[in-house]
Design a protein around this motif. Structure first.
Motif, PDB file in Angstrom:
ATOM      1  N   ALA A 139       0.842  -1.193   0.000  1.00  0.00           N
ATOM      2  CA  ALA A 139       0.000   0.000   0.000  1.00  0.00           C
ATOM      3  C   ALA A 139       0.872   1.236   0.000  1.00  0.00           C
ATOM      4  CB  ALA A 139      -0.922   0.003   1.215  1.00  0.00           C
ATOM      5  N   ALA A 140       0.301   2.352  -0.433  1.00  0.00           N
ATOM      6  CA  ALA A 140       1.033   3.622  -0.446  1.00  0.00           C
ATOM      7  C   ALA A 140       0.065   4.757  -0.167  1.00  0.00           C
ATOM      8  CB  ALA A 140       1.719   3.835  -1.793  1.00  0.00           C
ATOM      9  N   GLN A 141       0.592   5.848   0.383  1.00  0.00           N
ATOM     10  CA  GLN A 141      -0.224   7.023   0.661  1.00  0.00           C
ATOM     11  C   GLN A 141      -0.681   7.655  -0.655  1.00  0.00           C
ATOM     12  OE1 GLN A 141      -0.834   8.331   3.807  1.00  0.00           O
ATOM     13  NE2 GLN A 141       0.431   6.893   4.964  1.00  0.00           N
ATOM     14  N   THR A 142      -1.888   8.229  -0.645  1.00  0.00           N
ATOM     15  CA  THR A 142      -2.395   8.952  -1.807  1.00  0.00           C
ATOM     16  C   THR A 142      -3.145  10.193  -1.355  1.00  0.00           C
ATOM     17  OG1 THR A 142      -3.865   8.872  -3.746  1.00  0.00           O
ATOM     18  CG2 THR A 142      -4.481   7.511  -1.861  1.00  0.00           C
ATOM     19  N   ASP A 143      -3.050  11.240  -2.164  1.00  0.00           N
ATOM     20  CA  ASP A 143      -3.789  12.478  -1.878  1.00  0.00           C
ATOM     21  C   ASP A 143      -5.177  12.467  -2.498  1.00  0.00           C
ATOM     22  OD1 ASP A 143      -1.638  13.581  -0.467  1.00  0.00           O
ATOM     23  OD2 ASP A 143      -0.728  14.377  -2.306  1.00  0.00           O
ATOM     24  N   SER A 144      -5.465  11.438  -3.298  1.00  0.00           N
ATOM     25  CA  SER A 144      -6.790  11.367  -3.951  1.00  0.00           C
ATOM     26  C   SER A 144      -7.379   9.967  -3.773  1.00  0.00           C
ATOM     27  CB  SER A 144      -6.662  11.705  -5.442  1.00  0.00           C
ATOM     28  OG  SER A 144      -5.645  10.910  -6.049  1.00  0.00           O
ATOM     29  N   PRO A 145      -7.746   9.612  -2.544  1.00  0.00           N
ATOM     30  CA  PRO A 145      -8.228   8.249  -2.268  1.00  0.00           C
ATOM     31  C   PRO A 145      -9.499   7.874  -3.021  1.00  0.00           C
ATOM     32  CG  PRO A 145      -8.572   9.700  -0.374  1.00  0.00           C
ATOM     33  CD  PRO A 145      -7.702  10.438  -1.330  1.00  0.00           C
ATOM     34  N   ILE A 193      -7.590  -0.094   7.872  1.00  0.00           N
ATOM     35  CA  ILE A 193      -6.451  -0.674   8.590  1.00  0.00           C
ATOM     36  C   ILE A 193      -6.740  -0.760  10.087  1.00  0.00           C
ATOM     37  CG2 ILE A 193      -3.980  -0.461   9.082  1.00  0.00           C
ATOM     38  CD1 ILE A 193      -4.393  -0.824   6.190  1.00  0.00           C
ATOM     39  N   ASP A 194      -6.315  -1.853  10.699  1.00  0.00           N
ATOM     40  CA  ASP A 194      -6.391  -1.990  12.154  1.00  0.00           C
ATOM     41  C   ASP A 194      -5.108  -2.667  12.640  1.00  0.00           C
ATOM     42  OD1 ASP A 194      -7.204  -2.141  14.808  1.00  0.00           O
ATOM     43  OD2 ASP A 194      -8.359  -3.979  14.497  1.00  0.00           O
ATOM     44  N   ASN A 195      -4.277  -1.907  13.380  1.00  0.00           N
ATOM     45  CA  ASN A 195      -3.055  -2.492  13.951  1.00  0.00           C
ATOM     46  C   ASN A 195      -2.105  -3.053  12.895  1.00  0.00           C
ATOM     47  OD1 ASN A 195      -2.554  -2.149  16.605  1.00  0.00           O
ATOM     48  ND2 ASN A 195      -3.297  -4.142  17.253  1.00  0.00           N
ATOM     49  N   GLY A 196      -2.017  -2.423  11.755  1.00  0.00           N
ATOM     50  CA  GLY A 196      -1.131  -2.886  10.698  1.00  0.00           C
ATOM     51  C   GLY A 196      -1.700  -3.990   9.834  1.00  0.00           C
ATOM     52  N   ASN A 197      -2.956  -4.398  10.129  1.00  0.00           N
ATOM     53  CA  ASN A 197      -3.621  -5.428   9.330  1.00  0.00           C
ATOM     54  C   ASN A 197      -4.741  -4.810   8.496  1.00  0.00           C
ATOM     55  OD1 ASN A 197      -1.999  -7.346  10.602  1.00  0.00           O
ATOM     56  ND2 ASN A 197      -3.522  -7.728  12.201  1.00  0.00           N
ATOM     57  N   ALA A 198      -4.946  -5.355   7.298  1.00  0.00           N
ATOM     58  CA  ALA A 198      -6.029  -4.880   6.436  1.00  0.00           C
ATOM     59  C   ALA A 198      -7.340  -5.530   6.853  1.00  0.00           C
ATOM     60  CB  ALA A 198      -5.723  -5.212   4.982  1.00  0.00           C
ATOM     61  N   LYS A 199      -8.392  -4.720   6.939  1.00  0.00           N
ATOM     62  CA  LYS A 199      -9.707  -5.229   7.338  1.00  0.00           C
ATOM     63  C   LYS A 199     -10.728  -5.202   6.207  1.00  0.00           C
ATOM     64  CE  LYS A 199      -8.597  -6.367  11.437  1.00  0.00           C
ATOM     65  NZ  LYS A 199      -8.501  -7.814  11.731  1.00  0.00           N
ATOM     66  N   SER A 200     -10.533  -4.295   5.254  1.00  0.00           N
ATOM     67  CA  SER A 200     -11.426  -4.265   4.082  1.00  0.00           C
ATOM     68  C   SER A 200     -10.823  -3.347   3.029  1.00  0.00           C
ATOM     69  CB  SER A 200     -12.830  -3.769   4.462  1.00  0.00           C
ATOM     70  OG  SER A 200     -12.809  -2.395   4.789  1.00  0.00           O
ATOM     71  N   ILE A 201     -11.363  -3.455   1.818  1.00  0.00           N
ATOM     72  CA  ILE A 201     -10.998  -2.549   0.732  1.00  0.00           C
ATOM     73  C   ILE A 201     -12.268  -1.835   0.284  1.00  0.00           C
ATOM     74  CG2 ILE A 201     -10.100  -2.333  -1.616  1.00  0.00           C
ATOM     75  CD1 ILE A 201      -8.568  -4.899  -1.183  1.00  0.00           C
ATOM     76  N   VAL A 202     -12.201  -0.525   0.211  1.00  0.00           N
ATOM     77  CA  VAL A 202     -13.323   0.264  -0.302  1.00  0.00           C
ATOM     78  C   VAL A 202     -12.905   0.803  -1.661  1.00  0.00           C
ATOM     79  CG1 VAL A 202     -14.875   2.205   0.096  1.00  0.00           C
ATOM     80  CG2 VAL A 202     -13.990   0.878   2.047  1.00  0.00           C
ATOM     81  N   GLU A 203     -13.599   0.374  -2.698  1.00  0.00           N
ATOM     82  CA  GLU A 203     -13.246   0.769  -4.057  1.00  0.00           C
ATOM     83  C   GLU A 203     -13.781   2.155  -4.359  1.00  0.00           C
ATOM     84  OE1 GLU A 203     -11.127   0.420  -7.357  1.00  0.00           O
ATOM     85  OE2 GLU A 203     -11.276  -1.233  -5.932  1.00  0.00           O
ATOM     86  N   LYS A 204     -12.863   3.095  -4.652  1.00  0.00           N
ATOM     87  CA  LYS A 204     -13.190   4.477  -5.014  1.00  0.00           C
ATOM     88  C   LYS A 204     -14.225   5.073  -4.048  1.00  0.00           C
ATOM     89  CE  LYS A 204     -12.163   3.754  -9.922  1.00  0.00           C
ATOM     90  NZ  LYS A 204     -11.731   2.354  -9.794  1.00  0.00           N
ATOM     91  N   PRO A 205     -13.875   5.228  -2.775  1.00  0.00           N
ATOM     92  CA  PRO A 205     -14.822   5.768  -1.799  1.00  0.00           C
ATOM     93  C   PRO A 205     -15.208   7.211  -2.105  1.00  0.00           C
ATOM     94  CG  PRO A 205     -12.608   5.716  -0.885  1.00  0.00           C
ATOM     95  CD  PRO A 205     -12.547   4.991  -2.201  1.00  0.00           C
ATOM     96  N   ALA A 206     -16.417   7.595  -1.672  1.00  0.00           N
ATOM     97  CA  ALA A 206     -16.852   8.987  -1.840  1.00  0.00           C
ATOM     98  C   ALA A 206     -15.947   9.898  -1.020  1.00  0.00           C
ATOM     99  CB  ALA A 206     -18.295   9.128  -1.394  1.00  0.00           C
ATOM    100  N   GLY A 225     -14.499  12.195   1.569  1.00  0.00           N
ATOM    101  CA  GLY A 225     -14.885  12.412   2.949  1.00  0.00           C
ATOM    102  C   GLY A 225     -15.267  11.143   3.677  1.00  0.00           C
ATOM    103  N   SER A 226     -15.475  10.037   2.946  1.00  0.00           N
ATOM    104  CA  SER A 226     -15.878   8.777   3.582  1.00  0.00           C
ATOM    105  C   SER A 226     -14.788   7.719   3.521  1.00  0.00           C
ATOM    106  CB  SER A 226     -17.151   8.231   2.906  1.00  0.00           C
ATOM    107  OG  SER A 226     -16.871   7.846   1.569  1.00  0.00           O
ATOM    108  N   GLU A 227     -13.618   8.076   3.014  1.00  0.00           N
ATOM    109  CA  GLU A 227     -12.535   7.098   2.853  1.00  0.00           C
ATOM    110  C   GLU A 227     -12.041   6.609   4.223  1.00  0.00           C
ATOM    111  OE1 GLU A 227     -10.993  11.313   2.232  1.00  0.00           O
ATOM    112  OE2 GLU A 227     -12.535  10.048   1.310  1.00  0.00           O
ATOM    113  N   PRO A 228     -11.807   5.296   4.370  1.00  0.00           N
ATOM    114  CA  PRO A 228     -11.365   4.754   5.660  1.00  0.00           C
ATOM    115  C   PRO A 228      -9.911   5.068   5.992  1.00  0.00           C
ATOM    116  CG  PRO A 228     -11.496   3.015   4.022  1.00  0.00           C
ATOM    117  CD  PRO A 228     -12.053   4.246   3.379  1.00  0.00           C
ATOM    118  N   SER A 229      -9.115   5.435   4.994  1.00  0.00           N
ATOM    119  CA  SER A 229      -7.721   5.831   5.198  1.00  0.00           C
ATOM    120  C   SER A 229      -7.266   6.509   3.908  1.00  0.00           C
ATOM    121  CB  SER A 229      -6.836   4.606   5.487  1.00  0.00           C
ATOM    122  OG  SER A 229      -6.629   3.838   4.313  1.00  0.00           O
ATOM    123  N   ASN A 230      -6.004   6.866   3.844  1.00  0.00           N
ATOM    124  CA  ASN A 230      -5.460   7.379   2.582  1.00  0.00           C
ATOM    125  C   ASN A 230      -4.417   6.425   2.009  1.00  0.00           C
ATOM    126  OD1 ASN A 230      -3.473   7.829   4.460  1.00  0.00           O
ATOM    127  ND2 ASN A 230      -2.933   9.881   3.724  1.00  0.00           N
TER     128      ASN A 230
END
Length: 231
Positions: free
Chosen positions: A105-111, A119-132, A134-139
């Motif tokens: 994974a990598a940081q992005t300014d346009s999630p 992410i939880d504790n360095g583990n992936a919990k889900s993938i959100v494809e092209k989130p709206a 303001g609703s993105e779970p991370s960057n």
């Protein structure tokens, strides 16, 4: 597609080989699969590797491409985009974590343009494809280089065949097994748009040595400044 005299695919395979990867399964579309000269060139260029060519007869997405290779895969396997020129570098780091499943994974300014990880504790919990917005779970965006175990294939087989079944299967894997996230210092290259070629060109040119100045006719008044990188 060649850049500075060598195709992306050849550069990617060379990097994998340089990091000790020996068994390569290439998923090809119909045109490349029917091109005997293309396959022969790769086999001869990388004669020390075990390269297998597999046909994906229709462009049905990454999940379908992976399932086409199933009979050639071991208990663990890596997936690398053919233009990820440093795939071997990052996969070697992923293997050092001693986990069955690792996502890059990598940081992005346009999630909102990518598949974004929860992410939880360095583990992936889900993938959100092209989130709206303001609703993105991370960057943190998922990058197309993965280390996975065969249990992922069992989940993928059960998913309906569609464009995003690979991502939905990954999310289900995250709900039942540990999926570690390895963050890269900078995003791996993308080929989503034509101008992304310019970024790839810059990366490749920086890896080349200086041109042979002795073979060039250079005016005595010219100054060659290679402090920012090779010329």
């Amino acid at each position: 597609m060649k850049i500075a005299g060598e195709s992306f695919l050849e550069r990617t395979i060379a990097d994998l080989a340089g990091h000790g990867f020996q068994e390569i399964v290439l998923v090809l579309g119909q045109t490349d699969y029917a091109d005997a000269a293309f396959q022969s060139h790769l086999s001869e260029t990388f004669s020390s590797l075990d390269i297998t060519f597999v046909l994906q007869d229709q462009p049905k997405g990454m999940g379908d491409a992976l399932l086409a290779t199933e009979s050639y895969l071991g208990e663990s396997f890596a997936i690398v985009a053919p233009y990820h020129l440093q795939g071997g570098t990052f996969l070697t780091e992923a293997l050092s974590l001693n986990e069955n499943h690792v996502l890059l994974a990598a940081q992005t300014d346009s999630p909102w343009e990518y598949g974004i990880l929860e992410i939880d504790n360095g583990n992936a919990k889900s993938i959100v494809e092209k989130p709206a917005r303001g609703s993105e779970p991370s960057n943190l965006k998922v990058q197309a280089t993965y280390l996975l175990g065969k249990s992922f294939l069992e989940i993928l087989r059960q998913e309906p065949a569609d464009e995003y079944n690979f991502e939905s299967a990954l999310t289900k894997l995250m709900q039942t097994e540990t999926v570690k996230v390895l963050e890269t210092p900078e995003p791996l290259p993308s080929l989503k748009y034509a101008w992304h070629l310019l970024t790839l060109l810059e990366k490749v040119l920086k890896t080349l040595p200086d041109a042979n100045k002795d073979a060039a006719d250079i005016a005595k008044t010219a100054i060659i400044d290679d402090s920012p990188g090779p010329v």
